[in-house]
Motif scaffolding. Structure first.
Motif, PDB file in Angstrom:
ATOM      1  N   ALA A  21      16.140   1.719 -13.252  1.00  0.00           N
ATOM      2  CA  ALA A  21      15.200   2.082 -12.194  1.00  0.00           C
ATOM      3  C   ALA A  21      15.811   3.179 -11.341  1.00  0.00           C
ATOM      4  CB  ALA A  21      14.873   0.883 -11.329  1.00  0.00           C
ATOM      5  N   ALA A  22      15.008   4.154 -11.030  1.00  0.00           N
ATOM      6  CA  ALA A  22      15.427   5.220 -10.114  1.00  0.00           C
ATOM      7  C   ALA A  22      14.775   4.929  -8.769  1.00  0.00           C
ATOM      8  CB  ALA A  22      14.992   6.578 -10.639  1.00  0.00           C
ATOM      9  N   ILE A  23      15.582   4.715  -7.759  1.00  0.00           N
ATOM     10  CA  ILE A  23      15.063   4.352  -6.448  1.00  0.00           C
ATOM     11  C   ILE A  23      14.985   5.598  -5.581  1.00  0.00           C
ATOM     12  CG2 ILE A  23      15.465   2.977  -4.375  1.00  0.00           C
ATOM     13  CD1 ILE A  23      17.018   1.023  -6.191  1.00  0.00           C
ATOM     14  N   SER A  24      13.817   5.821  -5.030  1.00  0.00           N
ATOM     15  CA  SER A  24      13.635   6.959  -4.145  1.00  0.00           C
ATOM     16  C   SER A  24      13.276   6.436  -2.766  1.00  0.00           C
ATOM     17  CB  SER A  24      12.567   7.889  -4.730  1.00  0.00           C
ATOM     18  OG  SER A  24      11.442   7.979  -3.962  1.00  0.00           O
ATOM     19  N   GLY A  25      13.603   7.178  -1.739  1.00  0.00           N
ATOM     20  CA  GLY A  25      13.337   6.732  -0.371  1.00  0.00           C
ATOM     21  C   GLY A  25      12.601   7.782   0.440  1.00  0.00           C
ATOM     22  N   PRO A  26      11.364   8.095   0.035  1.00  0.00           N
ATOM     23  CA  PRO A  26      10.633   9.113   0.798  1.00  0.00           C
ATOM     24  C   PRO A  26      10.316   8.624   2.207  1.00  0.00           C
ATOM     25  CG  PRO A  26       9.156   8.018  -0.731  1.00  0.00           C
ATOM     26  CD  PRO A  26      10.537   7.524  -1.027  1.00  0.00           C
ATOM     27  N   ARG A  27      10.382   9.560   3.157  1.00  0.00           N
ATOM     28  CA  ARG A  27      10.053   9.209   4.543  1.00  0.00           C
ATOM     29  C   ARG A  27       8.640   9.626   4.909  1.00  0.00           C
ATOM     30  NH1 ARG A  27      13.662  12.126   8.064  1.00  0.00           N
ATOM     31  NH2 ARG A  27      13.935  13.514   6.321  1.00  0.00           N
TER      32      ARG A  27
END
Length: 68
Positions: A21-27
């Motif tokens: 899984a690639a975890i992204s943290g868009p704001r």
């Protein structure tokens, strides 16, 4: 075609078969929309090789290789 660095990073992670899984943290919603383009991004073999050279990962046998 221009791709944002975050798109390239996510596409590179998604290309690696050992990444579950690639975890992204868009704001922001715009950052989320941008991240959603990553799965459709095709990286050339040359680009993938260069990225693997720059960031080779820990390598070696687990768990010692991951205990930096």
């Amino acid at each position: 075609m221009f791709a944002a660095p975050s798109d390239v990073a996510l596409a590179w992670l998604l290309h690696n078969p050992v990444v579950s899984a690639a975890i992204s943290g868009p704001r922001t919603v715009e950052q989320l929309r941008q991240n959603l383009r990553a799965p459709a991004l095709t990286l050339s073999g040359e680009t993938l090789t260069k990225l693997d050279e720059i960031w080779p990962g820990p390598g070696g046998e687990a768990p010692l290789a991951y205990a930096w």
